[in-house]
Every structure is written in C-alpha cells, then in structure tokens.
Motif scaffolding. Sequence first.
Motif, short mmCIF file in Angstrom:
data_model
loop_
_atom_site.label_atom_id
_atom_site.label_comp_id
_atom_site.label_asym_id
_atom_site.label_seq_id
_atom_site.Cartn_x
_atom_site.Cartn_y
_atom_site.Cartn_z
N PHE A 59 0.93 -1.11 -0.24
CA PHE A 59 -0.03 -0.14 -0.18
C PHE A 59 0.89 1.21 0.20
CE2 PHE A 59 -2.86 3.19 1.94
CZ PHE A 59 -3.97 2.94 0.92
N ARG A 60 2.03 1.17 0.93
CA ARG A 60 2.76 2.53 0.84
C ARG A 60 3.67 2.42 -0.47
NH1 ARG A 60 3.75 0.70 6.06
NH2 ARG A 60 5.56 -0.68 5.59
N GLU A 61 3.97 1.43 -1.25
CA GLU A 61 4.66 1.61 -2.34
C GLU A 61 3.48 2.16 -3.47
OE1 GLU A 61 6.27 -2.36 -3.57
OE2 GLU A 61 7.68 -2.34 -1.69
N ILE A 62 2.29 1.79 -3.61
CA ILE A 62 1.30 2.41 -4.35
C ILE A 62 1.13 4.00 -4.19
CG2 ILE A 62 -1.00 2.10 -4.86
CD1 ILE A 62 -0.90 -0.74 -4.63
N GLU A 63 1.12 4.24 -2.83
CA GLU A 63 0.77 5.68 -2.54
C GLU A 63 2.25 6.30 -3.01
OE1 GLU A 63 0.21 5.37 1.63
OE2 GLU A 63 -2.07 5.90 1.30
N LEU A 88 1.15 -0.18 -15.77
CA LEU A 88 1.05 -1.57 -15.38
C LEU A 88 1.80 -1.88 -14.12
CD1 LEU A 88 2.15 -2.91 -19.00
CD2 LEU A 88 -0.06 -3.03 -18.12
N ALA A 89 2.71 -1.43 -13.73
CA ALA A 89 3.52 -1.45 -12.48
C ALA A 89 2.44 -1.26 -11.15
CB ALA A 89 4.65 -0.57 -12.33
N VAL A 90 1.70 -0.25 -11.29
CA VAL A 90 0.74 -0.31 -9.96
C VAL A 90 -0.26 -1.31 -10.27
CG1 VAL A 90 -1.13 1.43 -9.45
CG2 VAL A 90 1.06 2.32 -10.07
N LYS A 93 0.87 -4.23 -8.55
CA LYS A 93 0.77 -4.32 -7.39
C LYS A 93 -0.61 -4.61 -6.68
CE LYS A 93 5.45 -2.80 -6.35
NZ LYS A 93 6.07 -3.56 -5.41
N TRP A 94 -1.36 -4.00 -7.32
CA TRP A 94 -2.86 -4.30 -6.94
C TRP A 94 -3.21 -5.52 -6.96
CZ3 TRP A 94 -5.18 -1.69 -3.20
CH2 TRP A 94 -4.78 -0.19 -3.03
N GLU A 95 -2.84 -6.33 -8.05
CA GLU A 95 -3.11 -7.51 -8.48
C GLU A 95 -2.55 -8.47 -7.29
OE1 GLU A 95 -1.84 -8.74 -12.52
OE2 GLU A 95 -3.45 -7.40 -13.37
N GLU A 96 -1.49 -8.23 -6.95
CA GLU A 96 -0.73 -8.99 -5.85
C GLU A 96 -1.73 -8.85 -4.63
OE1 GLU A 96 1.96 -11.46 -3.72
OE2 GLU A 96 1.46 -11.18 -5.86
N VAL A 97 -1.94 -7.49 -4.10
CA VAL A 97 -2.67 -7.42 -3.19
C VAL A 97 -4.02 -7.96 -2.97
CG1 VAL A 97 -4.07 -5.60 -1.94
CG2 VAL A 97 -1.73 -4.89 -2.52
N PHE A 98 -4.75 -8.20 -4.06
CA PHE A 98 -6.14 -8.75 -4.14
C PHE A 98 -5.62 -10.28 -4.13
CE2 PHE A 98 -7.45 -5.01 -6.84
CZ PHE A 98 -8.16 -4.43 -5.87
#
Length: 104
Positions: A59-63, A88-90, A93-98
Amino acid sequence: MATEQKHSTYLSEAESRLRQLSIEKLRLAVAFLTYLQETEEKEVTEKVLLNIPDFAQFFREIEQNEDKLENTASNQIASDEEVWQAYLAVEKKWEEVFRRLANS
C-alpha cells in the motif's frame, strides 16, 4: 446458544424502544445505527487487510508511486510508453494485494 439468545433479547428490546420514538428521533436512531454499522465494517476490513502479509508495504509503495505522478511538473510530459509502464506496475501491485486478500 446463550449469545444468540442475548442477541434476540437485545433486538426485541431495541424494536420495542424504536416503536415508541417520534419520527424525528427514529430518523436520528437510524442514522446512529448506520454510523455504528459502517464503523464496525471499516474496522473489520482494516483488520483483514492488515493481516495480509506485506499489505502495508504494498500500500505504501502504491501511494508513493501515485505521489510521484502527482508531483511531476506540469511542463514535463511523459511518453505514452512511460505512462503505460507506470500503469502496469501499479496494476501488478494491486493484483498482488487482491491475490493475497483472496488467499487470506
């Protein structure tokens, strides 16, 4: 069983009291109950998300990535390829979180 019985008792008492309220007070009671429910749902969601390994870090990396994009000077224009790669990078990251959320 005892918890279920207490729950039923509280619901009956609440219903009885709600039926005695004026429409204005009933509207206020419903607003308060809505607030309590939303607060509880938010707390549960936060607990679930924080139990996902490395969620806070992702989450911090995405922010940080979003902050970098927002802080870009308006006269600096990225190429379409750079924007696409950042997107694509963001998304990755979200796919990994989900994925982690689904597996927890």
